[in-house]
Structure formats: structure tokens, C-alpha cells
Design an enzyme around this catalytic site. Sequence first.
Site, PDB file in Angstrom:
ATOM      1  N   SER A 295      -2.087   4.202  -3.429  1.00 33.67           N
ATOM      2  CA  SER A 295      -1.156   4.417  -2.320  1.00 33.67           C
ATOM      3  C   SER A 295      -1.673   5.389  -1.267  1.00 33.67           C
ATOM      4  O   SER A 295      -0.977   6.298  -0.833  1.00 33.67           O
ATOM      5  CB  SER A 295       0.207   4.879  -2.851  1.00 33.67           C
ATOM      6  OG  SER A 295       1.214   4.616  -1.922  1.00 33.67           O
TER       7      SER A 295
ATOM      8  N   TYR B 272       0.559 -10.985  -2.125  1.00 32.12           N
ATOM      9  CA  TYR B 272       1.660 -10.037  -2.305  1.00 32.12           C
ATOM     10  C   TYR B 272       2.931 -10.592  -1.657  1.00 32.12           C
ATOM     11  O   TYR B 272       4.008 -10.616  -2.266  1.00 32.12           O
ATOM     12  CB  TYR B 272       1.282  -8.682  -1.702  1.00 32.12           C
ATOM     13  CG  TYR B 272       2.309  -7.593  -1.915  1.00 32.12           C
ATOM     14  CD1 TYR B 272       2.141  -6.636  -2.908  1.00 32.12           C
ATOM     15  CD2 TYR B 272       3.447  -7.510  -1.120  1.00 32.12           C
ATOM     16  CE1 TYR B 272       3.073  -5.633  -3.106  1.00 32.12           C
ATOM     17  CE2 TYR B 272       4.394  -6.522  -1.314  1.00 32.12           C
ATOM     18  CZ  TYR B 272       4.196  -5.580  -2.304  1.00 32.12           C
ATOM     19  OH  TYR B 272       5.133  -4.591  -2.509  1.00 32.12           O
TER      20      TYR B 272
ATOM     21  N   GLU C  33       6.158  -2.432 -12.153  1.00 36.13           N
ATOM     22  CA  GLU C  33       5.354  -3.027 -11.084  1.00 36.13           C
ATOM     23  C   GLU C  33       6.046  -4.240 -10.480  1.00 36.13           C
ATOM     24  O   GLU C  33       6.528  -5.123 -11.199  1.00 36.13           O
ATOM     25  CB  GLU C  33       3.992  -3.429 -11.644  1.00 36.13           C
ATOM     26  CG  GLU C  33       2.842  -3.031 -10.767  1.00 36.13           C
ATOM     27  CD  GLU C  33       2.733  -1.523 -10.607  1.00 36.13           C
ATOM     28  OE1 GLU C  33       3.135  -1.019  -9.519  1.00 36.13           O
ATOM     29  OE2 GLU C  33       2.252  -0.854 -11.515  1.00 36.13           O
TER      30      GLU C  33
ATOM     31  N   ASP D 173       6.293   3.657  -3.170  1.00 30.60           N
ATOM     32  CA  ASP D 173       5.149   4.489  -2.811  1.00 30.60           C
ATOM     33  C   ASP D 173       5.563   5.689  -1.975  1.00 30.60           C
ATOM     34  O   ASP D 173       5.146   6.825  -2.226  1.00 30.60           O
ATOM     35  CB  ASP D 173       4.110   3.668  -2.051  1.00 30.60           C
ATOM     36  CG  ASP D 173       3.498   2.572  -2.909  1.00 30.60           C
ATOM     37  OD1 ASP D 173       3.715   2.583  -4.138  1.00 30.60           O
ATOM     38  OD2 ASP D 173       2.811   1.706  -2.346  1.00 30.60           O
TER      39      ASP D 173
END
Length: 373
Positions: free
Chosen positions: A118, A216, A26, A164
Site C-alpha cells: 500500500s 481487480y 482480502e 488501505d
Amino acid sequence: MSFTDIFGQAPTGVWSAPGRVNLIGEHTDYNEGFVLPFALPLRTTVEASAPDSPLWTVWSEQTGETVSFGPDDLAPGRVGGWAGYVAGVVWSLRQSGLDVGGARFAVSSDVPVGSGLSSSAALECAVLTALVDLGGLDLPAAKRPTVAQAAENGYVGVPTGIMDQSASTLCRAGHALFLDCRTLAVEHIPFDLTADGLSILVVDSKAPHRHTDNEYAVRRETCERAAAALGLPALRDVTDLDAALAALPDEVMRRRVRHVVTEDQRVLDTVALLRTGKVREIGPLLTASHASMRDDYEITVPEVDIAVEAALAAGAHGARMTGGGFGGCVLALVDAAAADAVGTAVAEAFAANGFTAPAWFVAVASEGAHRQS
């Protein structure tokens, strides 16, 4: 409603692309590291045709909206909301020098939105696959994730990594996708858990997942500053973690770097175990990944932390949050016969903490984007 109801003619074909869960790895993708996702059986489906028109029209079953846009609307950000991901794919294909003709789309999906599975990449990759086939475009599968990622980064404005779109495009049934995010080299790692009596349980915490929140982007920017401070192209290049941590100027940056570097190693260790059939032994790596996301990367929320704790207490071999963080889903490696019991234990823990009831399902490694009919 059907495509014919909306557009007055049958579609040329039907294409679909899956959501994904990331088994481990991740926030390593934009640090040019390693990831190990697999595709879900949950998919976004696009019925499409190519009319003799320079316009693109897309209808969403989920919202009931129809959005049309033309060449003048392809400036980044011009088309907003869910339709921006469709416009972004057209824009990105054109930026790649490909002649993309007009199209009509009807979009449906069972990939939950905002759950860290996603859904945006599934939409991008389904539309991209349809446009490539409709237009006979020269775009090999290996290059499609980069085009789809550019749509999300450059048009929609979300700074996601390549994972993704790679998972949604390239995954194979019964396998996880070991992806080197620097070289884009892939290896399909067998991941059929049936013979071992195991399953991957995915628990949707129902805690909203918000990639466009600034957190993010802040994590990514911090990693880039840390790599620059260390004189490295990316954090993937850290070879002596202790020395790197000692050289960094503040504790927050040190925690972020420690997560990325140790997470890359956990991916490599997981792949090594899977190659030798030691599936059950990846459990502690999954749990260590969650602890790192919670303590060093600080991207978990109470719902996902409680879900991991409850799954482990109910007998899961390992559990972790999956996805960009700040909500979303948890995955747990469980004995197949105990999957529902583990899900129930998480639901009971949520009720005891006053959280919204979660949903859960068993995830089977599935096929990437393709034409269905």
C-alpha cells in the site's frame, strides 16, 4: 537533496504515513465486510510548507521529478503518474468542501512500490495529514480515510476499498485494526507478538503487483453482480452460503462469493482468537485464506504460492498472500527465532524455481499517519 535545496527554505514540518500488511481479510473491504490490517514501520515521509501561492509543487526523492499543478489541473486524471495521488488528495479535500491552500512537498519513502504494501495509500495519507495540519482544516482523523480513498477512486481511477487508507491513518503501534468496512467502526486489537515468541515475516516475492490491471476491477464487478443477483446490498449480507451458491448462475461467480463469505468469517475467527491471546492458533486461518485466494478468487501467482508452501514447510504456523493479488507479498506467522531460517527457505525455493530472489523482513505493528516534527 533536501527540502531546502529544492525550495530554498526550510519546511514547516515533517509528516509521515505507513504502508500496511493485511493480516487477514482480502477483497472483503469493497464487499462491505471485515478486514484486519496493521501498519508497517516502513513509511512515506513528506516535508511540507505552505507558500503564498495557489500552486502545489511536489518533488519525489525516488524519481527525482518535480511536478507542479494548479486549480485548473484538479479535474480527475489531469495529473498522472505518482503525482496524481498528491493531486487527488487536494481534489478530494476540495470536493469535501475544505479550502486547501497551495503547498510544497518533498516526498521520500521506504515503502516498496508494487509489492502490495500500500505505497499509494501511504503517499495519500502522508500528504493528507500534512495539508490538514498546514491549513488548520476541520477534518477529524476518523473521516480522513474516506477522503484519501476518494482521491484514489475518483481522481486516480483505481477502485480500491477503504482498508488501505484506514490502516495508514488509524493504526496504533502494537495493534491490528479490526475494521467494519460498512459502518467504518474500528477496534484496536492487541497484536504485540514478542511475549509469545512469535513474529510476522513479510516476504516480498518481487513478482510485480498491478492493481490497475483489469483483473481487480473484474473481481469487484463480479461481486457486485452476485450481490444484486441475490437481492442483497453486499456479499457481507450472505447468511446461508450454500443457499447463495445454489442461487448463482455460474461457477466463477460462485467461487468468488465463496471466497468473500468465508474470508469474512476467517477475519471474525482471527479477531476472536487474538482477543483471548491465542495468537499461535490463527496460523491455520492464514493458510486457509491463502488457499481461498488461490482456488476461489484466483488472484495468486506462482511466486506467492511457492513462498507460502516453502514457509509452511520450514515451520511457519500459517502463511498467506497479503494485498490485492497478482504478485506482491506473503506474510507468515513464525517463531521469532526461526524468522531468518524461514526467509532463507523461501529464497532457496525461489532459486530452485528460477524466480527472482525475494526480500524479507519482520513486520512490527506500528503507528498510523502523524506529524513527526
